[in-house]
Design a protein around this motif. Structure first.
Motif, PDB file in Angstrom:
ATOM      1  N   PHE A  12       0.826  -1.193  -0.033  1.00 13.11           N
ATOM      2  CA  PHE A  12      -0.013   0.060   0.049  1.00 13.11           C
ATOM      3  C   PHE A  12       0.847   1.457  -0.186  1.00 13.11           C
ATOM      4  N   ILE A  13       1.875   1.497   0.802  1.00 14.57           N
ATOM      5  CA  ILE A  13       2.742   2.456   0.937  1.00 14.57           C
ATOM      6  C   ILE A  13       3.690   2.628  -0.422  1.00 14.57           C
ATOM      7  N   ALA A  72      -2.955   0.593  -8.067  1.00 16.59           N
ATOM      8  CA  ALA A  72      -2.499  -0.694  -7.431  1.00 16.59           C
ATOM      9  C   ALA A  72      -2.908  -0.039  -5.779  1.00 16.59           C
ATOM     10  N   PHE A  73      -2.698   1.033  -5.498  1.00 14.74           N
ATOM     11  CA  PHE A  73      -3.095   1.792  -4.212  1.00 14.74           C
ATOM     12  C   PHE A  73      -4.553   1.279  -3.786  1.00 14.74           C
ATOM     13  N   ALA A  74      -5.735   1.399  -4.699  1.00 14.30           N
ATOM     14  CA  ALA A  74      -7.044   0.994  -4.725  1.00 14.30           C
ATOM     15  C   ALA A  74      -7.103  -0.334  -4.381  1.00 14.30           C
ATOM     16  N   TYR A 100     -14.323   8.990   1.253  1.00 13.95           N
ATOM     17  CA  TYR A 100     -14.600   8.222   0.001  1.00 13.95           C
ATOM     18  C   TYR A 100     -14.705   6.890   0.085  1.00 13.95           C
ATOM     19  N   THR A 101     -15.664   6.382  -0.324  1.00 10.43           N
ATOM     20  CA  THR A 101     -16.338   5.178  -0.357  1.00 10.43           C
ATOM     21  C   THR A 101     -15.778   4.393  -1.704  1.00 10.43           C
ATOM     22  N   GLY A 102     -15.364   3.237  -1.506  1.00  7.28           N
ATOM     23  CA  GLY A 102     -15.308   2.242  -2.833  1.00  7.28           C
ATOM     24  C   GLY A 102     -13.993   2.428  -3.553  1.00  7.28           C
ATOM     25  N   ARG A 103     -13.445   1.508  -4.118  1.00  8.17           N
ATOM     26  CA  ARG A 103     -12.207   1.577  -4.863  1.00  8.17           C
ATOM     27  C   ARG A 103     -12.165   2.560  -5.846  1.00  8.17           C
ATOM     28  N   GLU A 142     -13.733   5.597  -6.050  1.00  8.38           N
ATOM     29  CA  GLU A 142     -13.347   6.925  -5.393  1.00  8.38           C
ATOM     30  C   GLU A 142     -12.135   7.017  -4.618  1.00  8.38           C
ATOM     31  N   ILE A 143     -11.712   5.973  -4.021  1.00  6.61           N
ATOM     32  CA  ILE A 143     -10.460   5.969  -3.146  1.00  6.61           C
ATOM     33  C   ILE A 143      -9.237   6.094  -4.370  1.00  6.61           C
ATOM     34  N   LYS A 144      -9.472   5.619  -5.491  1.00  5.05           N
ATOM     35  CA  LYS A 144      -8.425   5.598  -6.385  1.00  5.05           C
ATOM     36  C   LYS A 144      -8.186   7.111  -6.931  1.00  5.05           C
ATOM     37  N   HIS A 145      -9.554   7.576  -7.178  1.00  2.78           N
ATOM     38  CA  HIS A 145      -9.534   8.877  -7.815  1.00  2.78           C
ATOM     39  C   HIS A 145      -9.120  10.273  -6.585  1.00  2.78           C
ATOM     40  N   TRP A 146      -9.221   9.861  -5.473  1.00  2.00           N
ATOM     41  CA  TRP A 146      -8.978  10.601  -4.256  1.00  2.00           C
ATOM     42  C   TRP A 146      -7.411  10.624  -4.093  1.00  2.00           C
TER      43      TRP A 146
END
Length: 107
Positions: free
Chosen positions: A10-11, A21-23, A39-42, A44-48
């Protein structure tokens, strides 16, 4: 410091600005809480993380990690193009089947 494989990955994904990959280290319905937003869901997390990395050119260096069951706290030194850089941040993690189900970032 020895980090669990999923936390190390993750880091690494964050430092390489690999938002997909992060998401992938999050559950499908995971939630991230950062700077007063969630942010909810992969997707949204990817975009964030992509926007945050591009905006601040962030790099994180793990300083400490503690885990108690499915909960963990990762302390990182975060550097980038933001006021107060570098800054110590704390990632409060909840894990589910080896994936992150919740991440709350505090300063």
């Amino acid at each position: 410091m020895k980090l669990p494989e999923n936390i190390a990955g993750f880091i690494k994904a964050q430092n390489e600005a690999d938002s997909a990959a992060f998401a992938s280290y999050f559950t499908a319905h995971a939630t991230v809480f950062d700077e007063g937003s969630s942010y909810t869901g992969r997707e949204e997390i990817k975009h964030w993380i992509q926007e945050a990395t591009e905006k601040y050119n962030m790099q994180v260096t793990p300083v400490d990690f503690t885990q108690n069951g499915t909960k963990g706290t990762l302390s990182v030194e975060t550097s980038g193009t933001f006021p107060g850089s570098p800054a110590m941040m704390h990632y409060h993690l909840a894990m589910e089947n080896g994936l992150i189900s919740s991440l709350k970032i505090t300063g």
